[in-house]
Design a protein around this motif. Structure first.
Motif, PDB file in Angstrom:
ATOM      1  N   GLU A 157      48.161  30.500  20.264  1.00  0.00           N
ATOM      2  CA  GLU A 157      47.438  31.463  21.099  1.00  0.00           C
ATOM      3  C   GLU A 157      46.361  30.785  21.942  1.00  0.00           C
ATOM      4  N   VAL A 158      45.703  29.744  21.384  1.00  0.00           N
ATOM      5  CA  VAL A 158      44.577  29.112  22.086  1.00  0.00           C
ATOM      6  C   VAL A 158      44.928  27.716  22.579  1.00  0.00           C
ATOM      7  N   ALA A 159      46.186  27.321  22.524  1.00  0.00           N
ATOM      8  CA  ALA A 159      46.563  25.950  22.889  1.00  0.00           C
ATOM      9  C   ALA A 159      46.199  25.618  24.331  1.00  0.00           C
ATOM     10  N   ASP A 160      46.251  26.601  25.233  1.00  0.00           N
ATOM     11  CA  ASP A 160      45.957  26.329  26.639  1.00  0.00           C
ATOM     12  C   ASP A 160      44.481  26.060  26.898  1.00  0.00           C
ATOM     13  N   CYS A 161      43.633  26.242  25.891  1.00  0.00           N
ATOM     14  CA  CYS A 161      42.202  25.963  26.037  1.00  0.00           C
ATOM     15  C   CYS A 161      41.864  24.515  25.712  1.00  0.00           C
ATOM     16  N   TYR A 162      42.835  23.727  25.297  1.00  0.00           N
ATOM     17  CA  TYR A 162      42.594  22.356  24.861  1.00  0.00           C
ATOM     18  C   TYR A 162      43.483  21.397  25.640  1.00  0.00           C
ATOM     19  N   CYS A 163      42.998  20.151  25.747  1.00  0.00           N
ATOM     20  CA  CYS A 163      43.808  19.071  26.293  1.00  0.00           C
ATOM     21  C   CYS A 163      44.550  18.414  25.130  1.00  0.00           C
TER      22      CYS A 163
END
Length: 361
Positions: free
Chosen positions: A43-49
């Motif tokens: 769910e939050v993977a797109d918030c991290y590099c």
């Protein structure tokens, strides 16, 4: 035999899990039995590099730390992480061993800012759906209530803003004359935290910079179904988004809603009627009239013909003939009297009648 306990323990060896040291009835152990956050990483993977940067905090561990603080009544991150240093239950619940370094308290703040409110709303929505599936909540009988939360800001940050002057400047119109400027509307705002507007009520004995939290709770087991946070100056009746949000999450229509007297205004009754929701709302008391003046409640609304009837049984019309009750109806210096009713006043009357029936029953 009189024993002496040696307290100068240099090392601590544990064979097994920290779970063995925590009672089975501890609140975090009970939550662990039903908590499933396996979906959170995607769910939050797109918030991290994924290929660069320093190692981040496991998203599930971050949420577990925040949840542990909530369940323990710890509202400040700094205090939470200080407690986690010595609290075995919190360490175990978040997945940190005794030798592992805990995150800095500021990391939790940055995580909340990076994820944004929508993702935390998704966590709550999934929790609600799990409660519905487990039949510990129905989403059909709901209690709504709002509470003021004192903002952690200084009174020195509160300033007065001349609203009219600011709007005039933004519109690039000529500046108002001194006479107009002195009568401009003003409002007190917080420079450091614009969301902390001034509000009063509940636990705040006086006007304070605050936020307002509106919470929808299922009455079966007290499951929180929806939360909305606004500025402290927003009236309770203007925060009814839960009436739409709760059915969207639960997939079921609200049948009954209970509210306190702060919601007992005409617009709220009209919105509940439009949604076919039975309302349990005590109506608000009418302000005391001026001494010697007939109160507004003595004027009855004829909703079918959209007109008012005075205490003498006459329908109010402009410039009517003199009435013998004039001296008791008007204040001494008044030349005319106006009775103001909200456009949703009929809904308020129907709601008041239903509340009276419940009280008599």
């Amino acid at each position: 035999m009189l024993e002496r306990k040696e307290r100068s323990q240099l090392e601590l060896f544990i064979s097994g899990s920290l779970r063995q040291l925590i009672p089975d009835d501890h609140v975090l152990v009970r939550v662990e039995r039903v908590l499933d956050l396996s979906w959170l990483r995607d769910e939050v993977a797109d918030c991290y590099c994924l290929e660069d940067g320093r190692p981040g905090i496991d998203p599930e561990a971050a949420v577990r730390l925040m949840l542990a603080g909530l369940l323990s009544g710890i509202v400040h991150d700094r205090r939470l992480m200080r407690e986690a240093q010595v609290n075995l239950a919190i360490r175990w619940f978040a997945g940190y061993a005794l030798h592992e370094k805990l995150p800095d308290h500021s990391s939790l703040t940055r995580i909340r800012q990076r994820w944004g409110p929508e993702r935390f709303k998704a966590v709550l929505s999934r929790t609600v759906k799990a409660c519905i599936a487990a039949r510990i909540a129905t989403g059909e009988v709901v209690h709504l209530d709002a509470t003021l939360i004192r903002a952690n800001v200084s009174w020195d940050a509160i300033v007065e803003a001349h609203v009219d002057a600011v709007l005039t400047e933004l519109d690039s119109t000529p500046a108002p004359s001194p006479e107009v400027a002195t009568t401009s509307k003003t409002q007190r705002i917080c420079q450091t935290d614009p969301d902390a507007s001034l509000g009063k009520g509940g636990r705040l004995p006086r006007v304070e910079p605050a936020y307002k939290q509106q919470t929808a709770v299922d009455t079966k087991q007290g499951v929180i179904l929806d939360v909305e946070v606004t500025t402290g100056g927003v009236h309770d009746s203007n925060t009814l988004s839960a009436l739409d949000e709760v059915p969207r999450v639960t997939g079921r229509s609200i049948t009954i809603v209970t509210l306190d007297a702060g919601y007992g205004v005409a617009r709220v009754f009209a919105e509940l009627e439009a949604r076919r929701i039975e309302a349990i709302v005590p109506t608000r008391r009418e302000p005391s009239p001026k001494k010697g003046v007939i109160p507004a409640r003595r004027f009855k609304l004829d909703a079918r013909h959209d007109r008012l009837r005075c205490p003498r049984g006459r329908h109010l019309v402009p410039h009517s003939i003199p009435c013998p009750l004039r001296a008791a109806c008007f204040s001494p210096n008044a030349q005319r009297r106006t009775v103001l009713l909200n456009k949703d006043h009929p809904a308020l009357l129907r709601g008041s009648a239903s509340v009276s029936c419940v009280d008599r029953a």
